[in-house]
Design a protein around this motif. Structure first.
Motif, PDB file in Angstrom:
ATOM      1  N   ASP A 190       0.849  -1.189   0.000  1.00  0.00           N
ATOM      2  CA  ASP A 190       0.000   0.000   0.000  1.00  0.00           C
ATOM      3  C   ASP A 190       0.888   1.244   0.000  1.00  0.00           C
ATOM      4  O   ASP A 190       1.271   1.754   1.057  1.00  0.00           O
ATOM      5  N   SER A 191       1.220   1.740  -1.184  1.00  0.00           N
ATOM      6  CA  SER A 191       2.136   2.883  -1.294  1.00  0.00           C
ATOM      7  C   SER A 191       1.516   4.160  -0.738  1.00  0.00           C
ATOM      8  O   SER A 191       2.230   5.028  -0.210  1.00  0.00           O
ATOM      9  N   GLU A 192       0.204   4.308  -0.841  1.00  0.00           N
ATOM     10  CA  GLU A 192      -0.440   5.509  -0.299  1.00  0.00           C
ATOM     11  C   GLU A 192      -0.309   5.549   1.218  1.00  0.00           C
ATOM     12  O   GLU A 192      -0.068   6.608   1.805  1.00  0.00           O
ATOM     13  N   LEU A 193      -0.460   4.416   1.850  1.00  0.00           N
ATOM     14  CA  LEU A 193      -0.284   4.341   3.299  1.00  0.00           C
ATOM     15  C   LEU A 193       1.171   4.622   3.672  1.00  0.00           C
ATOM     16  O   LEU A 193       1.448   5.377   4.617  1.00  0.00           O
ATOM     17  N   VAL A 194       2.099   4.060   2.929  1.00  0.00           N
ATOM     18  CA  VAL A 194       3.518   4.295   3.203  1.00  0.00           C
ATOM     19  C   VAL A 194       3.864   5.766   3.021  1.00  0.00           C
ATOM     20  O   VAL A 194       4.669   6.332   3.770  1.00  0.00           O
ATOM     21  N   ASN A 195       3.248   6.405   2.039  1.00  0.00           N
ATOM     22  CA  ASN A 195       3.544   7.818   1.770  1.00  0.00           C
ATOM     23  C   ASN A 195       3.096   8.734   2.904  1.00  0.00           C
ATOM     24  O   ASN A 195       3.556   9.877   2.997  1.00  0.00           O
ATOM     25  N   LYS A 196       2.199   8.249   3.772  1.00  0.00           N
ATOM     26  CA  LYS A 196       1.754   9.074   4.891  1.00  0.00           C
ATOM     27  C   LYS A 196       2.876   9.366   5.877  1.00  0.00           C
ATOM     28  O   LYS A 196       2.776  10.298   6.676  1.00  0.00           O
ATOM     29  N   TYR A 197       3.938   8.551   5.824  1.00  0.00           N
ATOM     30  CA  TYR A 197       5.119   8.881   6.627  1.00  0.00           C
ATOM     31  C   TYR A 197       5.632  10.277   6.259  1.00  0.00           C
ATOM     32  O   TYR A 197       6.171  10.987   7.099  1.00  0.00           O
ATOM     33  N   LYS A 198       5.473  10.627   4.983  1.00  0.00           N
ATOM     34  CA  LYS A 198       5.951  11.937   4.531  1.00  0.00           C
ATOM     35  C   LYS A 198       5.144  13.052   5.175  1.00  0.00           C
ATOM     36  O   LYS A 198       5.694  14.101   5.541  1.00  0.00           O
ATOM     37  N   GLU A 199       3.840  12.852   5.315  1.00  0.00           N
ATOM     38  CA  GLU A 199       3.004  13.866   5.950  1.00  0.00           C
ATOM     39  C   GLU A 199       3.446  14.107   7.390  1.00  0.00           C
ATOM     40  O   GLU A 199       3.537  15.252   7.842  1.00  0.00           O
ATOM     41  N   VAL A 200       3.733  13.023   8.081  1.00  0.00           N
ATOM     42  CA  VAL A 200       4.197  13.154   9.470  1.00  0.00           C
ATOM     43  C   VAL A 200       5.550  13.860   9.507  1.00  0.00           C
ATOM     44  O   VAL A 200       5.797  14.736  10.345  1.00  0.00           O
ATOM     45  N   ALA A 201       6.438  13.487   8.584  1.00  0.00           N
ATOM     46  CA  ALA A 201       7.767  14.096   8.540  1.00  0.00           C
ATOM     47  C   ALA A 201       7.675  15.583   8.235  1.00  0.00           C
ATOM     48  O   ALA A 201       8.397  16.399   8.827  1.00  0.00           O
ATOM     49  N   GLN A 202       6.796  15.960   7.328  1.00  0.00           N
ATOM     50  CA  GLN A 202       6.636  17.375   6.995  1.00  0.00           C
ATOM     51  C   GLN A 202       6.083  18.150   8.183  1.00  0.00           C
ATOM     52  O   GLN A 202       6.501  19.279   8.451  1.00  0.00           O
ATOM     53  N   THR A 208       9.734  21.750  13.968  1.00  0.00           N
ATOM     54  CA  THR A 208      11.135  22.048  14.276  1.00  0.00           C
ATOM     55  C   THR A 208      11.493  23.472  13.872  1.00  0.00           C
ATOM     56  O   THR A 208      12.166  24.196  14.620  1.00  0.00           O
ATOM     57  N   GLN A 209      11.031  23.878  12.697  1.00  0.00           N
ATOM     58  CA  GLN A 209      11.319  25.238  12.236  1.00  0.00           C
ATOM     59  C   GLN A 209      10.645  26.275  13.131  1.00  0.00           C
ATOM     60  O   GLN A 209      11.227  27.318  13.449  1.00  0.00           O
ATOM     61  N   LEU A 210       9.407  25.987  13.538  1.00  0.00           N
ATOM     62  CA  LEU A 210       8.708  26.911  14.429  1.00  0.00           C
ATOM     63  C   LEU A 210       9.395  26.982  15.787  1.00  0.00           C
ATOM     64  O   LEU A 210       9.469  28.041  16.416  1.00  0.00           O
ATOM     65  N   GLN A 211       9.892  25.851  16.216  1.00  0.00           N
ATOM     66  CA  GLN A 211      10.587  25.815  17.510  1.00  0.00           C
ATOM     67  C   GLN A 211      11.843  26.685  17.446  1.00  0.00           C
ATOM     68  O   GLN A 211      12.158  27.420  18.399  1.00  0.00           O
ATOM     69  N   LYS A 212      12.550  26.633  16.348  1.00  0.00           N
ATOM     70  CA  LYS A 212      13.722  27.482  16.170  1.00  0.00           C
ATOM     71  C   LYS A 212      13.327  28.948  16.140  1.00  0.00           C
ATOM     72  O   LYS A 212      13.993  29.806  16.720  1.00  0.00           O
TER      73      LYS A 212
END
Length: 597
Positions: A190-202, A208-212
């Protein structure tokens, strides 16, 4: 399958390919110089041209160099049942235009074949969409999966560092998530499910940027805290409601300017009347005091005066005392009358101005009431602009609030989302366990045919914390040669599985760099394995090799002669390479000894 590659320049070494094993060989000529190298024969350039003709970006590509940009390169390949063979052409000077034969028409978002006219031109995005649809069965939305990324596993390029790691084929900086999303598609996961890792990473990267930014003394004030921003948003909403009410109740008065001018005139007139009243009242007061001072008894001074005059001037006193007193009384009466009339005239003016003031006051009230109930169009515009400004300010506050809220609370949310995603992926892998087992067995079988039973080999597929984890293993895979064969077996596994399930093309191409450092026995077995698998699966394998590597493989039972593609490439300086002439890719000038063809 890839069938033929050619060029408009007659010096180019045209090549035709067939099903099964295809070996493109670079020979060392007897008259080559010590400085010549088969690395300049064009083996890697052949793979670059495959990518160029299959939709790669033109920027910095070999075909766009000065020496090659005016040459049109062509590739014939198998397409589909309706049109078994398609020819595609492209040049570096017009890299965004793709020539296709037969004609391919586009209707809406679906690519359909019209009648097979001679040729047509399509755009690069259209060609890539066709490749995705026809070669990889990608239709509609397919987040995280692209035809270009998938092709990188079928035609690995040394220029993209594609031989450093099995999972990353596009480039060495490709993220683990992007790589495993495309691999999961080829494996049937299920590539669509795997791609959701990208949403979490983004989302985590944004946090992280806001924290900085929050730690910065200046940017921190731009983000703020949720408590402060919530209060500011409430105030902004109240102000917006007030302005909306004013705008809704506003009535434009057509003669606003004239009424305002009339009101100003009345106000000035009332001031003038007040000034005149003040003057007249002062004059009237003076006249009243004069009337009081004027008395009939004021003639008493005449008697002593006459007595004195009769003594002093007896001959001049001709009039009688009564006549003089009568005259004096007449003068006094006349003065009183005059003063009284002046007072009455002043009181008349005061009364008239009072009436005028009352009338003006009434008119002024009417004007002010009308102006208060409505206004000019300019005033309405000002109100609307104020409302828009306040709304914009509220939107900004909302964005800042969302940023602050993300910063303050998203860590737990991200952790929870990642944990849930990991559970979902683990569940999906469990449900696809039979499919995963087939892929593991296939990879293990290929590796054992190269190394025998002395090395265990397997595919590791699991739901990681930050991405899907896909890793091929061959025991004692620390050496470079074994690492290269790990990539060979992995690519072959992907290609076979995807082809069986109609998710990938029927060809696989490897550069000679894949075989660098690999023992001759494993080279021979790998090429024989590629021959056996592609013949049984109805596929095609193309490999570029130096002739000495192939000769060493012969000694271990490989019989490659019938699979060698003509013509051979050589290290002959002038015309032995793929393009038939030497040029320097760094500046595109032909005849330079710095780079081969």
């Amino acid at each position: 399958m890839l069938r033929k590659i050619s060029a408009s320049d007659g010096r180019f070494k045209r090549m035709e390919f067939h099903p099964g094993l295809n070996l493109v060989i670079a020979n060392k000529t007897t008259d080559s110089r010590d400085t010549d190298s088969r690395n300049s024969a064009g083996k890697s350039s052949l793979l670059e041209l495959f990518h160029f003709l299959l939709g790669s970006r033109p920027g910095g590509h070999l075909a766009a160099s000065k020496a090659l940009k005016d040459i049109t390169f062509s590739l014939e390949l198998d397409w589909n049942r309706t049109y078994p063979r398609v020819s595609v052409s492209r040049s570096g000077s017009r890299a965004d235009v793709i020539g296709v034969t037969p004609n391919i028409a586009i209707r809406q978002d679906e690519f359909l074949f019209d009648s097979p006219s001679d040729s047509a031109t399509i755009t690069l995005p259209q060609w890539n969409s066709l490749i995705e649809e026809q070669l990889f069965s990608l239709r509609g939305e397919h987040p995280g999966v692209s035809g270009r990324s998938l092709l990188s596993f079928y035609i690995r390029r040394v220029g993209s560092n594609a031989f450093n790691e099995a999972i990353r084929a596009s480039h060495s900086r490709q993220s683990q998530i992007d790589a495993t999303t495309n691999v999961s598609y080829l494996l049937g996961l299920d590539s669509e499910l795997v791609n959701k890792y990208k949403e979490v990473a983004q989302r985590e990267n944004a946090r992280t940027q806001l924290q900085k930014a929050a730690k910065d003394p200046t940017l921190g004030r731009l983000v703020g805290s949720t408590a402060d921003l919530r209060g500011q948003m409430n105030l902004a909403r109240q102000r917006i409601e007030q302005l909306r009410t004013q705008v809704a109740n506003f009535r434009v008065v057509p003669e606003y300017e004239r009424l305002a001018s009339e009101a100003d005139t009345i106000t000035q007139r009332l001031r003038d009347l007040a000034n005149l009243d003040s003057i007249d009242r002062a004059n009237a007061e003076d006249l009243r005091r004069s009337v009081e001072e004027t008395s009939d008894t004021s003639s008493e001074y005449l008697e002593p005066a006459f007595e004195e005059l009769s003594i002093t001037l007896p001959d001049l006193v001709l009039r009688r005392y009564d006549e003089v007193r009568t005259f004096h009384e007449a003068v006094v009466r006349n003065r009183r009358k005059y003063l009284t009339e002046e007072i009455q005239e002043i009181e008349g003016r005061l009364h008239a101005r009072g009436a005028e003031r009352e009338s003006l006051g009434t008119r002024q009230s009417e004007i002010l009431r009308e102006l208060n109930e409505g206004g000019a169009l300019e005033s309405l515009t000002v109100l609307q602009q104020a409302l828009a400004t306040e709304q914009s300010r509220l939107d900004t506050l909302k964005h800042r609030f969302e940023a602050a809220e993300t910063l303050e609370s998203s860590k737990l949310q991200i952790e929870a989302q990642r944990a849930q995603l990991r559970r979902d992926v683990s569940q999906d892998l469990s449900e696809r366990n039979a499919r995963i087992d087939r892929a593991i067995r296939l990879f293990s079988t290929y590796a054992q045919q190269i190394y025998g039973d002395m090395r265990d080999a397997w595919l590791s597929i699991s739901a990681g914390q930050k991405s899907l984890q896909i890793e091929p293993h061959i025991a004692s895979d620390g050496s470079r040669g074994i690492g290269q064969m790990k990539i060979f077996c992995f690519d072959l596994t992907l290609a076979v599985i995807a082809h069986r399930e109609n998710r990938g093309p029927d060809f696989l191409v490897h550069d000679s760099h894949l075989f660098d450092g690999v023992d001759e026995r494993q080279v021979a077995r790998a090429l024989d394995l590629a021959r056996t698998v592609t013949e049984s699966e109805g596929m095609q394998y193309i490999a570029t090799l130096n002739s000495d590597v192939l000769d060493n493989a012969r000694s271990y039972g490989l019989e490659p002669d019938e699979y060698i593609i003509r013509p051979h490439l050589t290290d002959a300086f002038d015309d032995g390479g793929l393009f038939g002439f030497r040029f320097d890719f760094s500046n595109g000038t032909s005849g330079s000894p710095k780079s081969g063809s």
